[in-house]
Enzyme design. Structure first.
Site, short mmCIF file in Angstrom:
data_model
loop_
_atom_site.label_atom_id
_atom_site.label_comp_id
_atom_site.label_asym_id
_atom_site.label_seq_id
_atom_site.Cartn_x
_atom_site.Cartn_y
_atom_site.Cartn_z
N ASN A 83 0.89 -1.15 -0.10
CA ASN A 83 0.06 -0.06 -0.21
C ASN A 83 0.91 1.32 0.14
O ASN A 83 1.40 1.54 0.95
CB ASN A 83 -0.91 -0.09 1.24
N TRP A 84 0.99 1.83 -1.10
CA TRP A 84 1.94 2.81 -1.25
C TRP A 84 1.55 4.28 -0.78
O TRP A 84 2.19 5.13 -0.52
CB TRP A 84 2.41 3.22 -2.73
N LYS A 85 0.16 4.22 -0.18
CA LYS A 85 -0.38 5.39 0.44
C LYS A 85 0.00 6.33 -0.65
O LYS A 85 -0.15 6.60 -1.84
CB LYS A 85 0.09 5.64 1.87
N HIS A 126 -9.46 1.40 5.17
CA HIS A 126 -8.25 1.60 5.61
C HIS A 126 -8.13 2.47 6.81
O HIS A 126 -9.10 3.41 6.69
CB HIS A 126 -7.10 2.08 4.71
N GLU A 172 -6.40 4.99 7.88
CA GLU A 172 -6.44 6.16 7.60
C GLU A 172 -7.34 6.91 6.97
O GLU A 172 -7.76 8.10 7.22
CB GLU A 172 -5.11 6.40 6.86
N GLU A 203 -5.25 -4.87 10.63
CA GLU A 203 -4.37 -3.84 10.65
C GLU A 203 -4.38 -3.23 12.09
O GLU A 203 -5.40 -2.20 12.24
CB GLU A 203 -4.22 -2.72 9.55
N GLY A 233 2.56 2.28 10.71
CA GLY A 233 3.52 3.54 10.50
C GLY A 233 4.30 3.89 11.73
O GLY A 233 4.90 5.09 11.96
N SER A 239 3.67 -2.10 10.17
CA SER A 239 5.11 -1.97 10.42
C SER A 239 5.57 -3.55 10.05
O SER A 239 6.67 -4.08 10.83
CB SER A 239 5.50 -1.86 11.83
N GLY A 243 3.04 -1.13 4.23
CA GLY A 243 3.10 0.33 3.96
C GLY A 243 4.49 0.80 3.59
O GLY A 243 5.00 0.54 2.44
N GLY A 244 5.02 1.45 4.35
CA GLY A 244 6.31 1.80 4.28
C GLY A 244 7.52 1.09 3.69
O GLY A 244 8.27 1.52 2.81
P1 13P Z 1 3.34 0.47 7.43
O1 13P Z 1 3.48 -0.62 7.14
O2 13P Z 1 3.84 1.47 6.99
O3 13P Z 1 3.14 0.54 9.05
O4 13P Z 1 1.75 0.55 7.00
C1 13P Z 1 0.72 -0.43 7.22
C2 13P Z 1 -0.46 -0.26 6.50
O5 13P Z 1 -1.18 0.69 6.98
C3 13P Z 1 -0.63 -0.88 5.23
O6 13P Z 1 -1.89 -0.61 4.74
#
Ligand code: 13P
Length: 256
Positions: free
Chosen positions: A13-15, A98, A100, A170, A176, A216, A237-238
């Protein structure tokens, strides 16, 4: 319990990251690194990179996903994108609900349910995210929170439709933050999600649904998380923004 009946899926998930040239560079690096993956590999990119991602992954084993879609087919919804628009581009997956989106953009279980239904009707495969806040975990209501989200987000969704969905667990406190759930915590909730689905549908259906962990997850901790019997993949994510790190996680799913 048979993990082998389920598809392992590693999704990035590149956000809100990567301009088009940066996306081209990342995808070009990723393609050779994951070409022999033993799991499904998905990249969920910003809307502006979807066309590029679909073009660059054509003929490869990488699938493309979006990060949201609206529940109406068309109309006066400024800033939104419909499921049909994504399908027409060649997009296969869509991340929905998600944390967020729930936290910053007022997404509720009701709208997640509506978006999931719309995505399924258009032929997309939803990756539906659920997870508890730190405070909810500390109050001992993780299972209540997750059960509520699953019941509401999948309300009215048939057994066949559920089989086109992925559920991503999640925990909000792990996103994050660098604070990963332990493999035991991830397993406990992923197994609980499956048990909840078994009650709502049946155990055969629940056994066939892919349940990911996200929060994470990285090159160093992926193998342990993915070794757990009910953790069928990851939503990353990251670490999905670096081709090498993401490919190590794909490799861990292949071996796990
Ligand atoms: P991180 O891997 O950056 O913690 O993000 C997880 C995430 O929200 C994937 O959708």
């Amino acid at each position: 319990m048979n993990k082998s009946v389920r598809k392992a899926v590693i999704a990035g998930n590149w956000k809100m990251n990567k301009t088009r040239p940066e996306a081209k560079e990342l995808i070009s690096s990723l393609v050779p690194l994951v070409k022999d993956a033993g799991c499904e590999v998905v990249i969920c990119v910003p809307f502006t990179n979807l066309e590029t991602a679909v073009a660059l992954t054509e003929g490869t084993n990488i699938k493309v996903g979006a990060q949201n879609c609206h529940f109406e087919k068309s109309g006066a919804f400024t800033g939104e994108v419909s499921a049909d628009m994504l399908m027409e581009l060649g997009v296969e997956y869509v991340v929905l609900g998600h944390s967020e989106r729930r936290q910053y953009f007022g997404e509720t279980d009701e709208t997640v349910n509506k978006r999931t239904r719309a995505a399924l009707s258009a032929g997309l495969k939803p990756i539906v995210c659920v997870g508890e806040l730190l405070w909810e975990r500390e109050c001992g209501i993780t299972e209540e929170v997750i059960a509520r989200q699953i019941k509401l987000d999948f309300f009215g969704i048939s057994k066949d439709e559920l089989l086109s969905c992925i559920i991503a667990y999640e925990p909000v406190w792990a996103i994050g933050t660098g604070k990963t759930a332990t493999a035991e915590q991830a397993e406990e909730v992923c197994a609980f999600i499956r048990a909840t689905l078994a009650k709502l549908y049946d155990s055969e259906t629940a056994e066939a649904v892919t349940v990911q962990y996200g929060g994470s997850m990285n090159a160093a901790n992926a193998a342990e998380l993915l070794s757990k019997p009910d953790v069928d993949g990851g939503l990353i994510g990251g670490a999905s923004l670096k081709a090498n790190d993401f490919s190590v996680i794909v490799g861990a799913a292949t071996n796990g």
